[in-house]
Write a protein that holds these residues in place. Structure first.
Motif, PDB file in Angstrom:
ATOM      1  N   GLN A 167       0.996  -1.384   0.073  1.00  0.00           N
ATOM      2  CA  GLN A 167       0.016   0.072   0.158  1.00  0.00           C
ATOM      3  C   GLN A 167       0.928   1.305  -0.099  1.00  0.00           C
ATOM      4  O   GLN A 167       1.716   1.312   0.890  1.00  0.00           O
ATOM      5  N   CYS A 168       0.909   2.191  -1.104  1.00  0.00           N
ATOM      6  CA  CYS A 168       1.686   3.110  -1.225  1.00  0.00           C
ATOM      7  C   CYS A 168       0.720   4.585  -1.434  1.00  0.00           C
ATOM      8  O   CYS A 168      -0.143   4.358  -1.648  1.00  0.00           O
ATOM      9  N   ASP A 169       1.796   5.712  -0.773  1.00  0.00           N
ATOM     10  CA  ASP A 169       1.037   6.936  -1.132  1.00  0.00           C
ATOM     11  C   ASP A 169       0.645   7.065  -2.574  1.00  0.00           C
ATOM     12  O   ASP A 169       1.247   6.489  -3.714  1.00  0.00           O
ATOM     13  N   GLU A 170      -0.634   7.606  -2.854  1.00  0.00           N
ATOM     14  CA  GLU A 170      -1.199   7.587  -4.068  1.00  0.00           C
ATOM     15  C   GLU A 170      -0.374   8.704  -5.369  1.00  0.00           C
ATOM     16  O   GLU A 170       0.004   8.130  -6.356  1.00  0.00           O
ATOM     17  N   TYR A 171       0.196   9.490  -4.457  1.00  0.00           N
ATOM     18  CA  TYR A 171       1.016  10.389  -5.429  1.00  0.00           C
ATOM     19  C   TYR A 171       2.284   9.718  -5.825  1.00  0.00           C
ATOM     20  O   TYR A 171       2.783   9.879  -6.964  1.00  0.00           O
ATOM     21  N   PHE A 172       2.723   8.907  -4.840  1.00  0.00           N
ATOM     22  CA  PHE A 172       4.044   8.478  -5.176  1.00  0.00           C
ATOM     23  C   PHE A 172       3.863   7.261  -5.859  1.00  0.00           C
ATOM     24  O   PHE A 172       4.875   7.228  -7.104  1.00  0.00           O
TER      25      PHE A 172
END
Length: 1094
Positions: free
Chosen positions: A360-365
């Motif tokens: 689960q990653c940061d959406e912008y990243f």
């Protein structure tokens, strides 16, 4: 002829800068007066205010070469040469005159008492370069250049940054031109800007602006210390931080707390260094200046080197957002370890732990790529086009690079700490306030005027060259930063994108550490300089004694070190450090410095426009229009940078101004404001001369005739009290007094009497002028006062004089003749007259009447004076709660009911609230009491007239006159000389007796019993009986109705046309006012003073 001595002035170094004009003036004193301290060559009034008794310098060779004064070629001028030096001695003294060193050097030299006694003051030998140019450079270049200029360029863009620099440097350049004109108009001792402003604009402006300059210098010390701590904690030793942010969103508060702790420690250490000895600060000054110059040179070297070999400072970008570089090692999402692709440290910061494919990653990243761009592309990169225009950010906004591709999606708040963001909201006005302190420091040269070989040449040249140099450095730095450094790096205030390096350091050559260490030492040095200068400035203000509560700060150690002033400076600087933000402190000191520069420009403009005779600056390249432009720019910059700080700074200055005006010591420094006041007064007086005031504007402009006793004390001070209650600070008040004698012999008494009256006026809070006249006869002096007091349209229209108490008991007619003569003079001059009777019973300014009445007995119309006076008195707090009652007298044929209605309507139209009563006076027979009272009056007059004619009384009077003239005495206002001066008889009178003379003498002696019988059989004159009847009847009515009134106002009958009835006139007035505690006799001036119209 009185003898005078010229006392030589010792040419010793003085730690007190208060020798006002830099020249030791000579006090030529009469040896016959017996001055105890004849070695004290500069007289003082006890308030630190030196009196410049003579504009000539002392001659050291007076005693040895006294015979030169009586040179045969100058015999015509021998009287003048007794008190004034020859031109040759004056010129030699001027040529040999040398400035003593001032400022910090005095204290350094005086640290050892024995050494300072042995030392002779060195001749000033500093030129423009060492004495003015380099100190100004050191003071102007400072913390803003190294810590904030790159950020200002990145935020505002090159164009607006150049505009900011142009505005600030133009302001200081115009101020320097004005300052050069003032500084070259005579010697400027230590105190610099404070001295210049106070001597040009007066103590009120000088004290207000001096304190503003002091506060600015003190906050500058706080700003430099905060800058040094910021360099220390951000770039030198980041691990020294005591407080650490647990949450990246509140990281600012931890940093501010670190700044407060370390700033307080640093301030304490610096204060100890300054306290221990200024010589250490002075010795380190050259080192600090070298640090500044080396740092600036390294910036230029780095910019030139970047053309071919730009330094390697890569910036990691996620999409178009800038990342904090020291939170990860590799600028990539993944790294290859062996043959495997593994998540990088950057990945781990944006994604939850787990498998790369399912994490689960940061959406912008996730949706944006990581790229690396060059932080310092170099001078030849063409980057200048991108940085030409500004990019103002709000607090918390992430730094983004325009032109990089980016998916516009919101990232998680947890990842916010990974981006470089703005710590404060920015605007053009904020940047102006932050940058302006880097243009200050232009006063350094004028502060050192005592150390300069030729101050009048060095100050303008050195200061203007220093401002030109610094302005060129700032302009070129703006262009270089914009052309060499990437925009996101410029907007990165603390260098987070370049691995927490100082941004300006990334451009420098050979290493960023040159700038870091150099800027650290330069800011520490500037802080020490401010902590050294500010206490001395406060000490200079305190020693001028214009602000009473600052007197304690004029004292210090035995060698003159301002200990108490240093303590106060430390406490105020600590307030600045507790703010802890450089960006918040800079606008505060900008306000104070701008206020100071504004008044330097105003001082130059005022002096130029007034064309005062002493305004002869050697610096010729100034103009009042330039000064006004500089003043306008200062005012504009104050409101541009921070309007609320500007209002606060002006409020502080205004309060100090008013405080000095009301509480401060009176100073006369020949300042421009006095000249401005004179010009304004002249203009107003010429306007007033156009015509008499309209009835609506009429108010009593009072001439108070005072009487002094033999000890020159005011005999009836309540006359002044009454005048102050009547005027309440409005309009004109002149206090006049007559001294009997010859002006040539009585000048000293005149001065003493004037001072006594002024002291009493101050006690009684009478705002006005004092006029003392010397005349051979007091009645003539009073006539002169009535005729000549005032100027142009500012003349008195009302005379206030006391009642001649004890006139009945005095056999001397002068007790009342002067009084009646004054009444006649006021009538002839068409002036109103007020005579407060029983004035000693009048209330003081501290009393309050909580109830009671002011009764007006309106018998004849006097132009409305009787209506107006109670209204004016009721404006004062003493009489405010009294009620006003108006009584008028109706005769038998008057309709009293209609009179009452008409009077009430009249008062309503006059907008005056008062009770109205009409008193009916019935015709009645003349009572026996009235007849007997008139008879007694006339018998007394006849008896005194006969006594005055007797030769024995004449001899006694002559002897009395002789005794009186043997003493120096004050003339009484109401016991004046007779018109004929009685000559004292000679000690021996030789006379030849003839038969006729002998028989005449016998007849005179035999006539004495007959005269006495005439007194007994005297019948009173019928006109006197009628007047006495009126006085008795009116007195009965007034006492009956107004016996308990706080004040009774009454029409004053005019004196008789025939002077033979003067004595009877006094008796009528006594009868009219008998039985009343406080009476004000009022006589109108023959014009209407009150109107029903708006």
């Amino acid at each position: 002829m009185p003898h005078f001595t010229v006392v030589p002035v010792e040419d010793r170094a003085q730690s007190n800068y208060d020798s006002l004009e830099g020249i030791n003036w000579v006090d030529y004193r009469e040896t016959g007066r017996g001055y105890p301290g004849h070695q004290d060559t500069v007289s003082s009034d006890g308030h630190g205010n030196h009196k410049e008794d003579s504009p000539f310098l002392s001659n050291a060779d007076t005693a040895t070469k006294k015979t030169d004064y009586y040179d045969r070629n100058l015999a015509l001028f021998e009287e003048e040469l007794d008190i004034r030096p020859k031109v040759s001695s004056l010129l030699s003294r001027l040529v040999n005159y040398t400035n003593i060193t001032q400022g910090a050097k005095e204290h350094e030299e005086e640290e050892s008492a024995e050494v300072s006694r042995r030392k002779t003051p060195k001749s000033p030998n500093m030129g423009s370069l060492m004495g003015v140019y380099l100190p100004c450079l050191q003071n102007i270049f400072g913390v803003i250049l190294f810590l904030r200029l790159t950020w200002i360029v990145g935020t505002a863009g090159i164009v607006q940054s150049l505009l900011i620099v142009l505005m600030c440097c133009s302001c200081t350049m115009l101020t320097a031109i004005s300052m050069s004109a003032i500084a070259t108009n005579g010697v400027v001792p230590a105190g610099g800007a404070y001295f210049m402003i106070s001597r040009s604009l007066g103590p009120e402006f000088g004290g207000a602006v001096g304190l503003c300059f002091y506060l600015g210098t003190t906050f500058a010390a706080a700003m430099y210390i905060l800058g040094a701590i910021e360099i220390f904690l951000k770039y030198l030793v980041p691990q020294a931080a005591i407080f650490h942010a647990s949450d990246p969103h509140v990281g600012d508060s931890a940093m501010l707390n670190n700044m407060r702790v370390y700033g307080s420690i640093c301030l304490s250490l610096m204060a100890v260094v300054v306290f221990v000895g200024v010589k250490y600060v002075n010795k380190l000054a050259s080192l600090f200046l070298a640090c500044v110059i080396i740092s600036i040179v390294s910036i230029y070297a780095g910019a030139i080197k970047s053309i071919t070999h730009p330094p390697e400072f890569p910036i990691c970008m996620l999409g178009n957002r800038t990342l904090v570089r020291d939170l990860f090692d590799v600028c990539a999402k993944t790294v290859i370890e062996g043959n495997d692709t593994v998540p990088s440290q950057l990945w781990k910061n944006f994604c939850a732990p787990g498998n790369m494919s399912s994490a689960q990653c940061d959406e912008y990243f996730s949706q944006n790529n990581v790229t690396e761009i060059q932080g310092i592309p170099g001078l030849a990169s063409g980057l200048i086009r991108d940085n030409m225009w500004g990019d103002y950010l709000q607090k918390g906004e992430i730094l983004e690079k325009a032109g990089l591709s980016s998916e516009d999606v919101h990232g998680a708040m947890e990842s916010f700490g990974m981006y470089v963001s703005a710590d404060i909201a920015t605007s053009f006005t904020l940047l102006v306030g932050i940058f302006f302190p880097s243009a200050t420091g232009i006063m350094a040269g004028s502060n050192r005027s005592g150390d300069l070989r030729d101050a009048q040449k060095s100050i303008p040249v050195g200061t203007i060259l220093a401002i030109t140099t610094t302005s060129l450095v700032y302009f070129s730095s703006v262009v270089l930063f914009g052309a060499c450094i990437e925009g996101v790096v410029l907007r990165d205030k603390f260098g987070d994108a370049v691995n927490r390096n100082l941004v300006v350091g990334t451009l420098s050559w050979p290493s960023p550490w040159v700038i870091v260490i150099g800027s650290f030492f330069s800011t520490v040095g500037a802080g020490l300089q401010s902590l050294t200068g500010a206490p001395r400035l406060l000490q200079a203000i305190a020693k001028d004694n214009i602000i009473p509560f600052l007197r304690v700060f004029g004292h210090g150690k035995a060698n003159g070190e301002p200990t108490w002033a240093l303590l106060l400076t430390g406490l105020i600087a600590e307030l600045g450090i507790l703010i802890a933000s450089l960006d918040m402190v800079a606008p505060i000191l900008s306000m104070f410095f701008l206020m100071c520069y504004l008044f330097v420009n105003l001082a130059c403009a005022v002096q130029t426009l007034l064309r005062t005779p002493n305004w002869r600056p050697r610096f010729k390249y100034y103009h009042w229009a330039l000064s006004f432009l500089g003043m306008t720019m200062c005012l504009a910059l104050m409101f541009i940078s921070s309007w609320y700080y500007a209002i606060v700074a002006m409020g502080i200055a205004g309060m100090i101004y008013k405080y000095i005006e009301y509480q401060g010591a009176e100073k006369e420094w020949g300042d421009g404001i006095r000249g401005l006041s004179l010009s304004a007064a002249r203009y107003a007086l010429l306007r007033l001369e156009v015509g008499p005031p309209h009835t609506k504007n009429w108010r009593p402009q009072v001439l108070v005739l005072l009487k002094l006793d033999e000890d020159l004390h005011v005999k009836y001070p309540r006359l002044l009290t009454f005048a102050s209650q009547l005027k309440a600070g409005k309009g004109l008040t002149i206090v006049g007094c007559v001294i009997q004698g010859n002006f040539l012999d009585s000048y000293g008494e005149t001065q003493a009497a004037e001072q006594a009256i002024k002291n009493m006026m101050e006690i009684e809070r009478v705002k006005g002028f004092c006029q003392v006249v010397v005349a051979s006869k007091v009645r003539e002096g009073i006539a002169h006062l009535i005729q000549s007091c005032g100027l142009g349209g500012m003349k008195h229209n009302t005379v206030v004089m006391g009642w001649p108490y004890g006139w009945r008991q005095s056999e001397d007619p002068r007790a009342w003749k002067t009084f009646i003569n004054t009444v006649r003079c006021t009538t002839a001059a068409h002036l109103a007259l007020m005579v407060p009777k029983n004035v000693s019973f009048y209330p003081s300014n501290h009393e309050r009447f909580t109830d009671g009445n002011i009764d007006v007995w309106w018998i004849v119309h006097d132009g409305g004076m009787l209506m107006l006076l109670p209204f004016l008195l009721k404006q004062h707090k003493v009489w405010r709660k009294c009620k006003m009652r108006i009584f008028t007298v109706a005769q038998m044929d008057d309709n009293s009911i209609q009179m009452k209605k008409d009077l009430a309507t009249f008062l309503y139209q006059l907008r005056i609230e008062a009770e109205v009563e009409v008193v009916e006076m019935h015709d009645s027979d003349i009572s026996a009491y009235t007849y007997e009272r008139t008879l007694m009056m006339e018998q007394r007059s006849q008896m005194l007239r006969q006594m005055r004619l007797s030769s024995a009384e004449r001899d006694r009077e002559a002897q009395l006159v002789k005794d009186r003239h043997s003493l120096v005495r004050m003339g009484s206002l109401y016991s004046d000389e007779e018109e004929e001066v009685v000559e004292p008889p000679p000690e021996k009178v030789q006379m030849t007796w003839t038969r006729e003379k002998c028989e005449a003498e016998r007849r005179n002696r035999s006539n004495a019993p007959e005269n006495f019988r005439e007194l007994i059989s005297l019948k009173p004159d019928q006109s006197n009986v009628r007047r006495m009847h009126t006085a008795v009847k009116l007195n009965e009515v007034i006492v009956n109705r107004s016996h308990d009134a706080r004040l009774v106002l009454l029409n004053m009958p005019g004196p008789p046309r025939n002077t033979d009835g003067d004595e009877n006139y006094m008796e009528f007035l006594e009868v009219l006012t008998e039985g009343l505690e406080r009476v004000l006799l009022v006589r109108g001036g023959g014009r209407e003073v009150i109107t029903i119209y708006s």
